[in-house]
Design a protein around this motif. Sequence first.
Motif, PDB file in Angstrom:
ATOM      1  N   PHE A  86       0.859  -1.249  -0.092  1.00  0.00           N
ATOM      2  CA  PHE A  86       0.194   0.104  -0.030  1.00  0.00           C
ATOM      3  C   PHE A  86       0.713   1.172   0.063  1.00  0.00           C
ATOM      4  O   PHE A  86       1.846   1.243   0.435  1.00  0.00           O
ATOM      5  N   VAL A  87       0.259   2.223  -0.665  1.00  0.00           N
ATOM      6  CA  VAL A  87       0.824   3.529  -0.391  1.00  0.00           C
ATOM      7  C   VAL A  87      -0.110   4.602   0.084  1.00  0.00           C
ATOM      8  O   VAL A  87      -1.288   4.815  -0.824  1.00  0.00           O
ATOM      9  N   GLU A  88      -0.331   5.015   1.149  1.00  0.00           N
ATOM     10  CA  GLU A  88      -1.548   6.062   1.527  1.00  0.00           C
ATOM     11  C   GLU A  88      -1.025   7.531   1.452  1.00  0.00           C
ATOM     12  O   GLU A  88       0.236   7.724   1.396  1.00  0.00           O
ATOM     13  N   SER A  89      -1.841   8.092   1.409  1.00  0.00           N
ATOM     14  CA  SER A  89      -1.689   9.496   1.178  1.00  0.00           C
ATOM     15  C   SER A  89      -3.222  10.486   1.766  1.00  0.00           C
ATOM     16  O   SER A  89      -4.002   9.776   1.878  1.00  0.00           O
ATOM     17  N   GLY A  90      -2.736  11.775   1.667  1.00  0.00           N
ATOM     18  CA  GLY A  90      -4.189  12.500   2.070  1.00  0.00           C
ATOM     19  C   GLY A  90      -3.977  13.018   3.484  1.00  0.00           C
ATOM     20  O   GLY A  90      -4.833  13.859   3.937  1.00  0.00           O
ATOM     21  N   GLY A  91      -3.050  12.629   4.380  1.00  0.00           N
ATOM     22  CA  GLY A  91      -3.142  13.103   5.745  1.00  0.00           C
ATOM     23  C   GLY A  91      -2.594  14.347   5.629  1.00  0.00           C
ATOM     24  O   GLY A  91      -1.987  14.955   4.909  1.00  0.00           O
ATOM     25  N   ALA A  92      -3.250  15.329   6.755  1.00  0.00           N
ATOM     26  CA  ALA A  92      -2.910  16.757   6.619  1.00  0.00           C
ATOM     27  C   ALA A  92      -3.252  17.101   8.108  1.00  0.00           C
ATOM     28  O   ALA A  92      -3.939  16.654   8.975  1.00  0.00           O
TER      29      ALA A  92
ATOM     30  N   GLY B 291     -14.450  20.347  12.070  1.00  0.00           N
ATOM     31  CA  GLY B 291     -15.582  20.751  11.086  1.00  0.00           C
ATOM     32  C   GLY B 291     -15.122  20.584   9.639  1.00  0.00           C
ATOM     33  O   GLY B 291     -16.115  20.314   8.693  1.00  0.00           O
ATOM     34  N   GLU B 292     -13.885  20.411   9.264  1.00  0.00           N
ATOM     35  CA  GLU B 292     -13.654  20.483   7.820  1.00  0.00           C
ATOM     36  C   GLU B 292     -13.438  18.982   7.403  1.00  0.00           C
ATOM     37  O   GLU B 292     -13.867  18.081   8.219  1.00  0.00           O
ATOM     38  N   SER B 293     -13.520  18.715   6.057  1.00  0.00           N
ATOM     39  CA  SER B 293     -13.441  17.530   5.594  1.00  0.00           C
ATOM     40  C   SER B 293     -12.106  16.916   4.856  1.00  0.00           C
ATOM     41  O   SER B 293     -11.423  17.878   4.562  1.00  0.00           O
ATOM     42  N   LEU B 294     -11.893  15.526   4.809  1.00  0.00           N
ATOM     43  CA  LEU B 294     -10.412  15.171   4.459  1.00  0.00           C
ATOM     44  C   LEU B 294     -10.872  13.823   3.653  1.00  0.00           C
ATOM     45  O   LEU B 294     -11.670  13.042   4.307  1.00  0.00           O
ATOM     46  N   THR B 295     -10.201  13.503   2.441  1.00  0.00           N
ATOM     47  CA  THR B 295     -10.356  12.137   2.022  1.00  0.00           C
ATOM     48  C   THR B 295      -8.691  11.696   1.931  1.00  0.00           C
ATOM     49  O   THR B 295      -7.802  12.106   1.382  1.00  0.00           O
ATOM     50  N   LEU B 296      -8.774  10.319   2.407  1.00  0.00           N
ATOM     51  CA  LEU B 296      -7.461   9.619   2.717  1.00  0.00           C
ATOM     52  C   LEU B 296      -7.616   8.450   1.279  1.00  0.00           C
ATOM     53  O   LEU B 296      -8.588   8.021   1.058  1.00  0.00           O
ATOM     54  N   SER B 297      -6.370   8.410   0.586  1.00  0.00           N
ATOM     55  CA  SER B 297      -6.553   7.526  -0.273  1.00  0.00           C
ATOM     56  C   SER B 297      -5.247   6.408   0.006  1.00  0.00           C
ATOM     57  O   SER B 297      -4.186   6.829   0.648  1.00  0.00           O
ATOM     58  N   CYS B 298      -5.570   5.275  -0.578  1.00  0.00           N
ATOM     59  CA  CYS B 298      -4.623   4.070  -0.232  1.00  0.00           C
ATOM     60  C   CYS B 298      -4.492   3.519  -1.441  1.00  0.00           C
ATOM     61  O   CYS B 298      -5.483   2.732  -1.853  1.00  0.00           O
ATOM     62  N   THR B 299      -3.541   3.451  -2.444  1.00  0.00           N
ATOM     63  CA  THR B 299      -3.277   2.773  -3.471  1.00  0.00           C
ATOM     64  C   THR B 299      -2.638   1.383  -3.348  1.00  0.00           C
ATOM     65  O   THR B 299      -1.378   1.576  -2.544  1.00  0.00           O
TER      66      THR B 299
ATOM     67  N   MET C 182     -15.809 -13.539  12.463  1.00  0.00           N
ATOM     68  CA  MET C 182     -14.722 -12.639  12.841  1.00  0.00           C
ATOM     69  C   MET C 182     -15.044 -11.235  12.880  1.00  0.00           C
ATOM     70  O   MET C 182     -15.787 -10.995  12.115  1.00  0.00           O
ATOM     71  N   ASP C 183     -14.617 -10.549  13.717  1.00  0.00           N
ATOM     72  CA  ASP C 183     -14.769  -8.899  13.630  1.00  0.00           C
ATOM     73  C   ASP C 183     -14.157  -8.296  12.845  1.00  0.00           C
ATOM     74  O   ASP C 183     -12.935  -8.328  12.834  1.00  0.00           O
ATOM     75  N   PRO C 184     -14.747  -7.680  11.503  1.00  0.00           N
ATOM     76  CA  PRO C 184     -14.059  -7.003  10.534  1.00  0.00           C
ATOM     77  C   PRO C 184     -13.181  -5.895  11.032  1.00  0.00           C
ATOM     78  O   PRO C 184     -12.539  -5.492  10.234  1.00  0.00           O
ATOM     79  N   LEU C 185     -13.625  -5.450  12.173  1.00  0.00           N
ATOM     80  CA  LEU C 185     -12.507  -4.240  12.463  1.00  0.00           C
ATOM     81  C   LEU C 185     -11.386  -4.752  13.685  1.00  0.00           C
ATOM     82  O   LEU C 185     -10.899  -3.770  14.230  1.00  0.00           O
ATOM     83  N   ASN C 186     -11.397  -6.009  13.644  1.00  0.00           N
ATOM     84  CA  ASN C 186     -10.244  -6.474  14.584  1.00  0.00           C
ATOM     85  C   ASN C 186      -8.953  -6.609  13.708  1.00  0.00           C
ATOM     86  O   ASN C 186      -8.803  -7.371  12.771  1.00  0.00           O
ATOM     87  N   VAL C 187      -7.818  -6.208  14.404  1.00  0.00           N
ATOM     88  CA  VAL C 187      -6.461  -6.047  13.741  1.00  0.00           C
ATOM     89  C   VAL C 187      -6.235  -7.575  13.296  1.00  0.00           C
ATOM     90  O   VAL C 187      -5.417  -7.708  12.289  1.00  0.00           O
ATOM     91  N   LEU C 188      -6.585  -8.799  14.111  1.00  0.00           N
ATOM     92  CA  LEU C 188      -6.350  -9.963  13.514  1.00  0.00           C
ATOM     93  C   LEU C 188      -6.953 -10.697  12.481  1.00  0.00           C
ATOM     94  O   LEU C 188      -6.368 -11.571  11.851  1.00  0.00           O
ATOM     95  N   SER C 189      -7.897  -9.706  11.736  1.00  0.00           N
ATOM     96  CA  SER C 189      -8.247 -10.177  10.462  1.00  0.00           C
ATOM     97  C   SER C 189      -7.370  -9.660   9.364  1.00  0.00           C
ATOM     98  O   SER C 189      -7.646 -10.163   8.002  1.00  0.00           O
ATOM     99  N   TYR C 190      -6.258  -8.905   9.573  1.00  0.00           N
ATOM    100  CA  TYR C 190      -5.587  -8.471   8.488  1.00  0.00           C
ATOM    101  C   TYR C 190      -3.994  -8.822   8.489  1.00  0.00           C
ATOM    102  O   TYR C 190      -3.364  -9.122   9.383  1.00  0.00           O
ATOM    103  N   LEU C 191      -3.734  -8.923   7.131  1.00  0.00           N
ATOM    104  CA  LEU C 191      -2.449  -9.611   6.863  1.00  0.00           C
ATOM    105  C   LEU C 191      -1.449  -8.598   6.264  1.00  0.00           C
ATOM    106  O   LEU C 191      -0.267  -8.653   6.462  1.00  0.00           O
ATOM    107  N   ASP C 192      -1.911  -7.497   5.640  1.00  0.00           N
ATOM    108  CA  ASP C 192      -1.001  -6.439   4.952  1.00  0.00           C
ATOM    109  C   ASP C 192      -1.450  -5.120   5.183  1.00  0.00           C
ATOM    110  O   ASP C 192      -2.538  -4.786   5.468  1.00  0.00           O
ATOM    111  N   TRP C 193      -0.517  -4.554   5.643  1.00  0.00           N
ATOM    112  CA  TRP C 193      -0.453  -2.970   6.330  1.00  0.00           C
ATOM    113  C   TRP C 193       0.283  -2.176   5.615  1.00  0.00           C
ATOM    114  O   TRP C 193       1.390  -2.279   5.087  1.00  0.00           O
ATOM    115  N   GLY C 194      -0.285  -0.803   5.592  1.00  0.00           N
ATOM    116  CA  GLY C 194       0.346   0.305   4.843  1.00  0.00           C
ATOM    117  C   GLY C 194       1.321   0.994   5.988  1.00  0.00           C
ATOM    118  O   GLY C 194       1.088   0.499   7.142  1.00  0.00           O
ATOM    119  N   GLN C 195       1.924   1.984   5.574  1.00  0.00           N
ATOM    120  CA  GLN C 195       2.776   2.694   6.378  1.00  0.00           C
ATOM    121  C   GLN C 195       2.241   3.850   7.138  1.00  0.00           C
ATOM    122  O   GLN C 195       2.754   4.283   8.119  1.00  0.00           O
TER     123      GLN C 195
END
Length: 125
Positions: free
Chosen positions: A4-10, A15-23, A104-117
């Motif tokens: 993954f490559v994440e972007s969009g953090g700021a 009250g503002e809005s933001l969109t994060l992207s993960c390619t 399994m809980d879809p929001l549990n970290v144990l369900s995930y194998l690959d992570w971005g930075q």
Amino acid sequence: QVQFVESGGASMQAGESLTLSCTYSGYIYSRNIMAWFRQGPGKEREGVAALVFTAAPVYADSVKGRFTISRNGADRTLYLQINNLKPEDTAEYFCAAGWLHPNMDPLNVLSYLDWGQGTQVTVSS
């Protein structure tokens, strides 16, 4: 494996809005779920939104109504739209992919194998 490559953090105001992207790249078809997690200062990593490929998105109670997860398969990009930002949304945000087994809980970290930075979101009041 999926990369993954994440972007969009700021740095934002409340009250503002933001969109994060993960390619992503790699063999996504070996996974059936993708998600966004966040980890605030001194806190554990928590799942905020998950997208099971054959079901409706799942959101943490703390972000329902403000966060929207989506995926563009053609662009191989996962998005997280955040509306009405709050100071408590300040965190490092990570995208992840995994394999969700029944019951399994879809929001549990144990369900995930690959992570971005991660990409940092800071919200000021």
